[in-house]
Design a protein around this motif. Structure first.
Motif, short mmCIF file in Angstrom:
data_model
loop_
_atom_site.label_atom_id
_atom_site.label_comp_id
_atom_site.label_asym_id
_atom_site.label_seq_id
_atom_site.Cartn_x
_atom_site.Cartn_y
_atom_site.Cartn_z
N ARG A 127 -7.16 25.63 -32.06
CA ARG A 127 -8.45 25.01 -31.68
C ARG A 127 -8.00 23.59 -31.50
O ARG A 127 -8.16 22.88 -30.49
CB ARG A 127 -9.63 25.24 -32.71
N LEU A 128 -7.22 23.13 -32.60
CA LEU A 128 -6.73 21.92 -32.62
C LEU A 128 -5.57 21.50 -31.50
O LEU A 128 -5.83 20.40 -30.58
CB LEU A 128 -5.91 21.42 -33.98
N LEU A 129 -4.73 22.52 -31.31
CA LEU A 129 -3.82 22.29 -30.08
C LEU A 129 -4.42 22.14 -28.93
O LEU A 129 -3.98 21.45 -28.08
CB LEU A 129 -2.87 23.44 -30.39
N HIS A 130 -5.38 23.11 -28.70
CA HIS A 130 -6.18 23.25 -27.32
C HIS A 130 -6.97 21.88 -27.13
O HIS A 130 -7.25 21.47 -25.79
CB HIS A 130 -6.91 24.28 -27.08
N ARG A 131 -7.30 21.09 -28.04
CA ARG A 131 -7.87 19.97 -27.72
C ARG A 131 -7.33 18.84 -27.44
O ARG A 131 -7.95 17.63 -27.08
CB ARG A 131 -9.06 19.53 -29.22
N ILE A 132 -6.01 18.86 -27.65
CA ILE A 132 -5.16 17.65 -27.45
C ILE A 132 -4.69 17.34 -26.16
O ILE A 132 -4.74 16.09 -25.56
CB ILE A 132 -3.76 18.04 -28.03
N GLY A 133 -4.81 18.46 -25.00
CA GLY A 133 -4.38 18.15 -23.69
C GLY A 133 -3.05 18.70 -23.45
O GLY A 133 -2.35 19.02 -24.21
N ALA A 134 -2.67 18.18 -22.18
CA ALA A 134 -1.42 18.46 -21.65
C ALA A 134 -0.28 17.57 -22.25
O ALA A 134 -0.60 16.35 -22.19
CB ALA A 134 -1.42 18.54 -20.24
N PRO A 135 0.86 17.97 -22.50
CA PRO A 135 1.99 17.14 -23.14
C PRO A 135 2.48 16.47 -21.95
O PRO A 135 2.40 16.67 -20.76
CB PRO A 135 2.80 17.81 -23.54
N PRO A 136 2.97 14.97 -22.22
CA PRO A 136 3.67 14.15 -21.15
C PRO A 136 5.06 14.85 -20.62
O PRO A 136 5.76 13.98 -20.04
CB PRO A 136 4.05 13.02 -21.82
N VAL A 137 5.53 16.16 -20.96
CA VAL A 137 6.56 16.84 -20.41
C VAL A 137 6.28 17.85 -19.53
O VAL A 137 5.31 18.56 -20.01
CB VAL A 137 7.28 17.33 -21.85
N ALA A 138 6.94 18.00 -18.36
CA ALA A 138 6.77 19.12 -17.49
C ALA A 138 7.17 20.44 -18.33
O ALA A 138 8.53 20.41 -18.98
CB ALA A 138 7.63 18.83 -16.26
N LEU A 139 6.51 21.57 -18.55
CA LEU A 139 6.86 22.80 -19.06
C LEU A 139 6.77 23.76 -17.90
O LEU A 139 5.86 23.73 -17.15
CB LEU A 139 5.74 22.95 -20.16
N PRO A 140 7.69 24.75 -18.03
CA PRO A 140 7.85 25.92 -17.13
C PRO A 140 6.64 26.73 -17.60
O PRO A 140 6.04 26.75 -18.48
CB PRO A 140 9.02 26.66 -17.46
N ALA A 141 6.25 27.62 -16.35
CA ALA A 141 5.15 28.55 -16.63
C ALA A 141 5.33 29.43 -17.57
O ALA A 141 6.60 30.10 -17.69
CB ALA A 141 4.77 29.31 -15.23
N TRP A 142 4.54 29.97 -18.51
CA TRP A 142 4.93 31.00 -19.60
C TRP A 142 4.44 32.38 -18.86
O TRP A 142 3.31 32.60 -18.42
CB TRP A 142 4.17 30.87 -20.81
N VAL A 143 5.28 33.49 -18.90
CA VAL A 143 5.14 34.62 -18.18
C VAL A 143 5.18 35.64 -19.52
O VAL A 143 5.96 35.99 -19.93
CB VAL A 143 6.09 35.04 -17.06
N PRO A 144 4.09 36.12 -19.87
CA PRO A 144 3.80 36.99 -20.82
C PRO A 144 4.82 38.20 -20.65
O PRO A 144 4.92 38.76 -19.46
CB PRO A 144 2.46 37.36 -20.84
N LEU A 145 5.62 38.64 -21.83
CA LEU A 145 6.62 39.69 -21.81
C LEU A 145 7.50 39.61 -20.72
O LEU A 145 8.44 40.26 -20.83
CB LEU A 145 5.63 41.17 -21.50
N GLU A 146 7.85 38.20 -20.31
CA GLU A 146 8.93 37.89 -19.67
C GLU A 146 9.74 36.94 -20.42
O GLU A 146 10.74 36.54 -20.12
CB GLU A 146 8.91 37.81 -18.18
N SER A 147 9.04 36.31 -21.35
CA SER A 147 9.61 35.00 -22.12
C SER A 147 9.77 35.53 -23.65
O SER A 147 8.79 36.19 -23.96
CB SER A 147 8.38 33.80 -22.01
N PRO A 148 10.65 35.04 -24.21
CA PRO A 148 11.99 34.62 -23.61
C PRO A 148 12.60 35.57 -22.83
O PRO A 148 12.58 36.85 -22.87
CB PRO A 148 12.78 34.18 -25.25
N ALA A 149 13.42 35.12 -21.56
CA ALA A 149 13.97 35.90 -20.84
C ALA A 149 14.91 37.13 -21.32
O ALA A 149 15.83 36.72 -22.15
CB ALA A 149 14.93 34.95 -19.87
N GLY A 150 14.53 38.22 -21.04
CA GLY A 150 15.24 39.49 -21.24
C GLY A 150 15.09 39.84 -22.69
O GLY A 150 15.88 40.83 -23.19
N GLY A 151 14.08 39.34 -23.50
CA GLY A 151 13.86 39.66 -24.89
C GLY A 151 13.53 41.00 -25.24
O GLY A 151 13.77 41.58 -26.20
#
Length: 163
Positions: A127-151
């Protein structure tokens, strides 16, 4: 196979990880004296008691950018007490060495016999994390069950059938 020796230390790991930690410490001007492997799963984590820090060894293709983003986001989260995130160690930058990226982080000793954390604890942090907003760093899209790559490649289910 990983085992736990005395004091909860992991007693086995990738021998190249220890070599990478020593070389990365030399490059960063840090003292690896007394270093001990304390965790090894997708990353190897070494306690650096002389620095009151840990070294995180990450292996894989093109990991330098991911580790750099991870440090930038956690620095941002930890600024001014925004979020209880682990902090990268001082002004150290990740070091690429021996096919690995080694990053350095403040060490937070865990109390013996501490409380068992529950999903309710996680909910408060999320809940605390989601209240902060977007970071000032571009992040790649997270794809469930494909991240980490090949895991999950090569996972074998019951009776050896591929899933």
């Amino acid at each position: 196979m990983r085992g736990r020796g005395g004091h909860g230390l992991v007693t086995a790991g990738h021998s190249g990880d220890w070599r990478a930690v020593r070389r990365a410490c030399a490059a960063a001007g840090l003292d690896p004296t007394g270093a001990a492997l304390i965790h090894h799963y997708s990353n190897a984590i070494y306690l650096l008691p002389a620095q009151d820090a840990v070294a995180r060894v990450t292996r894989g293709r093109d990991m330098a950018g991911q580790v750099g983003r991870s440090q930038a986001v956690t620095r941002w989260l930890a600024q001014a007490g925004r979020f209880p995130a682990a902090r990268p160690l001082g002004c150290t930058a990740p070091v690429s060495v021996d096919g690995a990226v080694v990053s350095f982080w403040d060490y937070y000793p865990q109390p013996a016999g501490g409380p068992t954390l529950t999903s309710a604890h996680l909910a408060v942090v999320l809940r605390l994390l989601h209240r902060i907003g977007a970071p000032p760093v571009a992040l790649p899209a997270w794809v469930p069950l494909e991240s980490p790559a090949g895991g999950h490649r090569g996972f074998r289910g019951d009776r050896g059938a591929d899933r």
